[in-house]
Scaffold this motif. Structure first.
Motif, PDB file in Angstrom:
ATOM      1  N   GLU A 145      -8.768  -1.421   4.147  1.00 28.64           N
ATOM      2  CA  GLU A 145      -8.600  -2.384   5.237  1.00 28.64           C
ATOM      3  C   GLU A 145      -9.926  -2.680   5.930  1.00 28.64           C
ATOM      4  O   GLU A 145     -10.195  -3.843   6.286  1.00 28.64           O
ATOM      5  CB  GLU A 145      -7.565  -1.874   6.244  1.00 28.64           C
ATOM      6  N   VAL A 156      -6.788  -8.928   9.547  1.00 33.74           N
ATOM      7  CA  VAL A 156      -6.162  -7.903   8.705  1.00 33.74           C
ATOM      8  C   VAL A 156      -5.214  -7.133   9.606  1.00 33.74           C
ATOM      9  O   VAL A 156      -5.563  -6.788  10.737  1.00 33.74           O
ATOM     10  CB  VAL A 156      -7.213  -6.931   8.119  1.00 33.74           C
ATOM     11  N   LEU A 173      -3.553  -9.836   4.849  1.00 31.85           N
ATOM     12  CA  LEU A 173      -4.857 -10.469   5.067  1.00 31.85           C
ATOM     13  C   LEU A 173      -4.624 -11.960   5.218  1.00 31.85           C
ATOM     14  O   LEU A 173      -3.899 -12.564   4.420  1.00 31.85           O
ATOM     15  CB  LEU A 173      -5.778 -10.225   3.869  1.00 31.85           C
ATOM     16  N   ARG A 190      -1.197  -4.643   9.676  1.00 30.97           N
ATOM     17  CA  ARG A 190      -0.061  -4.021   9.000  1.00 30.97           C
ATOM     18  C   ARG A 190       1.231  -4.707   9.434  1.00 30.97           C
ATOM     19  O   ARG A 190       1.396  -5.051  10.603  1.00 30.97           O
ATOM     20  CB  ARG A 190      -0.021  -2.530   9.308  1.00 30.97           C
ATOM     21  N   THR A 213       0.005  -4.147   4.064  1.00 32.86           N
ATOM     22  CA  THR A 213      -1.161  -4.663   4.777  1.00 32.86           C
ATOM     23  C   THR A 213      -1.265  -6.147   4.456  1.00 32.86           C
ATOM     24  O   THR A 213      -1.088  -6.548   3.306  1.00 32.86           O
ATOM     25  CB  THR A 213      -2.449  -3.946   4.338  1.00 32.86           C
ATOM     26  N   ARG A 222      -6.409   3.811   2.357  1.00 32.02           N
ATOM     27  CA  ARG A 222      -5.907   2.559   2.918  1.00 32.02           C
ATOM     28  C   ARG A 222      -6.804   2.067   4.054  1.00 32.02           C
ATOM     29  O   ARG A 222      -7.144   0.885   4.122  1.00 32.02           O
ATOM     30  CB  ARG A 222      -4.477   2.738   3.408  1.00 32.02           C
ATOM     31  N   ARG A 223      -7.199   2.951   4.927  1.00 34.85           N
ATOM     32  CA  ARG A 223      -8.091   2.551   6.033  1.00 34.85           C
ATOM     33  C   ARG A 223      -9.428   2.034   5.502  1.00 34.85           C
ATOM     34  O   ARG A 223      -9.953   1.035   5.997  1.00 34.85           O
ATOM     35  CB  ARG A 223      -8.314   3.706   6.996  1.00 34.85           C
ATOM     36  N   CYS A 262       0.813  -1.215   0.000  1.00 33.81           N
ATOM     37  CA  CYS A 262       0.000   0.000   0.000  1.00 33.81           C
ATOM     38  C   CYS A 262       0.849   1.269   0.000  1.00 33.81           C
ATOM     39  O   CYS A 262       0.362   2.349   0.354  1.00 33.81           O
ATOM     40  CB  CYS A 262      -0.927  -0.004   1.217  1.00 33.81           C
TER      41      CYS A 262
END
Length: 99
Positions: free
Chosen positions: A22, A39, A51, A41, A49, A18-19, A10
């Motif tokens: 996510e 999820v 997952l 960082r 990020t 980004r938030r 990202c």
């Protein structure tokens, strides 16, 4: 049990986008084919990020991939130009809840 892991770079995405991205990933925990989802960082590369999801079997993973509620996240990755690397592994059991 199948663990599905994705690494999202990202570095070219602003914080608000980004938030939002996510949060969209986290919402996938509600899908019936997802047994477990996290999820977060990366600790050493804050631009990344990650997952991690768990699925009962390969059929459940495939159902997740094509699920209509998953497609907006796939499209968001493309629209933001986020490079992604994924891998899937078979494991004997799902991570315990709360861990």
């Amino acid at each position: 049990m199948i663990l599905h892991a994705v690494r999202f770079d990202c570095s070219g995405v602003d914080e608000a986008d980004r938030r939002e991205f996510e949060d969209g990933l986290a919402a996938l925990a509600d899908l019936d084919v997802v047994l477990w989802l996290r999820v977060g960082r990366d600790l050493t590369d804050p631009a990344v990020t990650g997952l991690l999801t768990a699925h009962a079997d390969a059929d459940a993973l495939e159902a997740y991939r094509v699920h209509p509620d998953h497609q907006p996240s796939v499209q968001r990755v493309a629209s933001l130009g986020i490079p992604a690397t994924r891998f899937d592994i078979e494991v004997p059991d799902v991570p315990a809840q709360g861990s």
